[in-house]
Design a protein around this motif. Sequence first.
Motif, PDB file in Angstrom:
ATOM      1  N   GLN A 292      -7.244  -0.969  -4.567  1.00  0.00           N
ATOM      2  CA  GLN A 292      -5.778  -1.019  -4.502  1.00  0.00           C
ATOM      3  C   GLN A 292      -5.215   0.309  -4.000  1.00  0.00           C
ATOM      4  O   GLN A 292      -4.264   0.336  -3.201  1.00  0.00           O
ATOM      5  CB  GLN A 292      -5.210  -1.347  -5.885  1.00  0.00           C
ATOM      6  CG  GLN A 292      -5.441  -2.790  -6.317  1.00  0.00           C
ATOM      7  CD  GLN A 292      -4.992  -3.048  -7.747  1.00  0.00           C
ATOM      8  OE1 GLN A 292      -4.302  -2.228  -8.350  1.00  0.00           O
ATOM      9  NE2 GLN A 292      -5.414  -4.186  -8.298  1.00  0.00           N
ATOM     10  N   ALA A 293      -5.802   1.412  -4.462  1.00  0.00           N
ATOM     11  CA  ALA A 293      -5.330   2.727  -4.018  1.00  0.00           C
ATOM     12  C   ALA A 293      -5.530   2.904  -2.518  1.00  0.00           C
ATOM     13  O   ALA A 293      -4.652   3.426  -1.819  1.00  0.00           O
ATOM     14  CB  ALA A 293      -6.061   3.828  -4.783  1.00  0.00           C
ATOM     15  N   LEU A 294      -6.668   2.451  -2.028  1.00  0.00           N
ATOM     16  CA  LEU A 294      -6.949   2.606  -0.598  1.00  0.00           C
ATOM     17  C   LEU A 294      -6.042   1.742   0.266  1.00  0.00           C
ATOM     18  O   LEU A 294      -5.779   2.070   1.432  1.00  0.00           O
ATOM     19  CB  LEU A 294      -8.414   2.253  -0.312  1.00  0.00           C
ATOM     20  CG  LEU A 294      -9.451   3.264  -0.821  1.00  0.00           C
ATOM     21  CD1 LEU A 294     -10.865   2.726  -0.650  1.00  0.00           C
ATOM     22  CD2 LEU A 294      -9.303   4.597  -0.090  1.00  0.00           C
ATOM     23  N   LYS A 295      -5.556   0.631  -0.291  1.00  0.00           N
ATOM     24  CA  LYS A 295      -4.679  -0.259   0.472  1.00  0.00           C
ATOM     25  C   LYS A 295      -3.233   0.219   0.503  1.00  0.00           C
ATOM     26  O   LYS A 295      -2.463  -0.170   1.388  1.00  0.00           O
ATOM     27  CB  LYS A 295      -4.725  -1.670  -0.131  1.00  0.00           C
ATOM     28  CG  LYS A 295      -6.038  -2.400   0.107  1.00  0.00           C
ATOM     29  CD  LYS A 295      -6.028  -3.757  -0.572  1.00  0.00           C
ATOM     30  CE  LYS A 295      -7.354  -4.491  -0.405  1.00  0.00           C
ATOM     31  NZ  LYS A 295      -7.358  -5.788  -1.116  1.00  0.00           N
ATOM     32  N   GLN A 296      -2.837   1.033  -0.461  1.00  0.00           N
ATOM     33  CA  GLN A 296      -1.450   1.489  -0.534  1.00  0.00           C
ATOM     34  C   GLN A 296      -1.098   2.349   0.678  1.00  0.00           C
ATOM     35  O   GLN A 296      -1.898   3.153   1.149  1.00  0.00           O
ATOM     36  CB  GLN A 296      -1.213   2.302  -1.808  1.00  0.00           C
ATOM     37  CG  GLN A 296      -1.161   1.460  -3.072  1.00  0.00           C
ATOM     38  CD  GLN A 296      -0.963   2.309  -4.309  1.00  0.00           C
ATOM     39  OE1 GLN A 296      -1.200   3.513  -4.292  1.00  0.00           O
ATOM     40  NE2 GLN A 296      -0.539   1.675  -5.391  1.00  0.00           N
ATOM     41  N   VAL A 297       0.128   2.193   1.165  1.00  0.00           N
ATOM     42  CA  VAL A 297       0.601   2.980   2.306  1.00  0.00           C
ATOM     43  C   VAL A 297       1.017   4.365   1.815  1.00  0.00           C
ATOM     44  O   VAL A 297       1.780   4.496   0.852  1.00  0.00           O
ATOM     45  CB  VAL A 297       1.795   2.288   2.999  1.00  0.00           C
ATOM     46  CG1 VAL A 297       2.321   3.160   4.131  1.00  0.00           C
ATOM     47  CG2 VAL A 297       1.375   0.915   3.518  1.00  0.00           C
ATOM     48  N   LEU A 298       0.493   5.396   2.460  1.00  0.00           N
ATOM     49  CA  LEU A 298       0.845   6.771   2.113  1.00  0.00           C
ATOM     50  C   LEU A 298       2.068   7.206   2.905  1.00  0.00           C
ATOM     51  O   LEU A 298       2.143   7.013   4.124  1.00  0.00           O
ATOM     52  CB  LEU A 298      -0.325   7.710   2.421  1.00  0.00           C
ATOM     53  CG  LEU A 298      -1.532   7.589   1.477  1.00  0.00           C
ATOM     54  CD1 LEU A 298      -2.777   8.134   2.152  1.00  0.00           C
ATOM     55  CD2 LEU A 298      -1.251   8.330   0.176  1.00  0.00           C
TER      56      LEU A 298
END
Length: 769
Positions: A292-298
């Motif tokens: 989920q963290a890797l999918k979140q937009v930064l």
Amino acid sequence: MGSSISGFLDLILDTVNFIFKIIKNLFISFLKFIVWVFNNPKRFIKFLFGISKRDLLAALTAIVIVITFIPVFTYMYFAKDLKTPDGIMNKNDAGVVLLDRNQKPFFTFYQARNRTYVPLNQIPKSMQQAIIAAEDREFYTNPGFSIKGIAGAMIANLKYKEFAYGGSTITQQLVKNSLLTSKKDFLRKYQEIILAQEIERRYGKDKILEMYLNSVYFGEGSFGIEEASQTYFGKPAKDLNLNESSILAGLVQSPSKYSPLNGDFNLTKKRQTFVLEQMVEQKYITEDQKNQALKQVLVFKSTPNLVNSIAPHFALMVKQQLIDKYGEEKIARSGFKVTTTLDLDWQKFAEKIVANQVIALAPNQVSNGAAVVEDPKTGEIRALVGSKDWFNDKYGKVNVAISNRQPGSSFKPLVYTAAFEKNIITPGTTLLDVPTTYKIKGSPDYVPQNYDRKFRGPVTPRRALANSYNLPAVEVMNKLGVPGALEFAQRLGLSTLNDSERYGISLVLGAGEVKLLEMTNAYSVFANSGIKYTPTLITKIDNKRKETVYQYIPKGEKVLQPEYAFIISDILSDNKARQEVFGNALTISRTAAVKTGTTNEYKDAWTIGYTPSLAIGVWVGNNDGKPMDQIAGSLGAAPIWKQLMEQFLKGTPVEKFEKPAGVVSKAICNNGKEASQSAQVEYFVKGTEPIRSCANSSSSRPSSAPFSSSSPSPSSTTTQPSENSSTSSNQPATSPRGGAYLEGGWYPVGPGGKALQYWKGQWFEKPQQ
């Protein structure tokens, strides 16, 4: 008095306690070593039998001395800094100051600022766990150092034969960053372990983690978690989520490399993935949380403008050199005072002249300009303008002085010089400025054209190069070959021209991309009689203790014989020879060699020129390659070059290019062979001068062929003029070789025996040079 005695006694007591702590931990480590020996007796015995008694005794003595005395001296030296967290974290705070060659400060980096100290309970658990997972997974169980980490580092150092791996825990990193230096040697490593032990004794693990997170360097000038959170995400540290925390934790290992703002974002994400995987392995998060963290937009904060206003491109180049040499965190804490090669007054003048010319050319679709000013005798860069306006968001941040651009005809002198050096041509060779077609296998025919679409017939290299004729230059390139041109360019310091398969003979007209800085440096080789210096920005570095840690000592490399440097300089400084095309557009108040360059569709305009003590390169154009409106090098860049030359040479001795002993002068006629003293005088490297007369002074006809080996090589097809072409009405009454006029010969025809040249059915008047 009493307080002084009390303080001294406290210091003694603390020292004793400290030594006991060290002895205790060393004893524990020794016990672990004994266990290892018990489990690996054969390896230990084999190791012991490989050591002589004398060497073993010497080693044991050295170990005893080190173990006994270094801890005491280290502790007493740093005792006052260990008393408070502020003392630990702020000892190495310092910035970098850049000074010009006259010791005038003009730029600063990494200045210490009032930082917000964030208690550990206000730093998200995700951030704490991410940093532990990435940097020291056994942080809460180790005594401040890791035997496993040190052993692994020693194995890596032996394997790669360098002291590059440290195996440091978070406590050791705190010591290294805040109290010691980044120097990698055994003594510094031992001190690091010693001080880590004392910090562990004085402060608990949570406090150490808190100090570390508030002082570690995260890149982009950010020290501590609060500053990093604001710099990268524009939010306070307490609001960081897992996605953002893992990004920041990944930066610590190499801030510049992994920076999401100015680094390679693919590397940033790769490092973030590693951090998250470590968190999963250590059971801080689940696999789903990682995904989920890797999918979140930064969402990153735009980079703040933290640079000064004078010479920003030059300053950033200096900064990058410091980072490459010492590492970013070390220089950020170094307190370096860097004496640069820059002359601040020259820089300000150059910036003004470049800006004024670009503004004046704006109606002609010109938006940017750049300039490099170099001392050929040392390689020192005295001024560097990377763009017309640093603060222009559209193009200002691009440093055109080190960007790849096509140089146009400013590349021709390199090709001519390489051909002179290989004796493919001499200054007396006849070149052909005639319509020519080159057959290129697998490609359409190449038909070069002159700038003005005119042809001059046979010409000397001086006339051809001084007036920038294209067809003779392509002929020279065809004879020399692309590999020969590239080898010579690389020898003179051009780093971008490497693959001969990428280029054809149009390379001579500037088809390959180069950097303005490197081209100016290549011309400096001509100015300095064939001696090359690497372009230099830094002359001295002093640390915060006013100790000189670096001093520039110029070391030149001979890459070209002075005879050829002189000949090309003499041609490029011949004001009279270039008047045919350029008039006085390139003439200044003293002798100076100069060449312009203009690329196809007027995308780039160049002028590079020099005296024996000053080399200046100028570019104007548009960063995006948009064509200018009929702005050639002589119109766009030359006015900047002339103004800079006149200003920077003002009040200096007038210099000329000194003729080496290996150069001789000869009077030549058009075919390059010896002529009477009334003919053109040319310079030759001794041994390459013509030795035969081309004409009898009482004859109207040449005694031999006027030129030889001057047409393109058999690999190309040239449109050949007919020997039986019709002639003009003023042709001579008699002609050589059975009635056909010899192509390229000079004939005293016309009123008063005026010298005319017959070529392709036409008569050309001999130019006055």
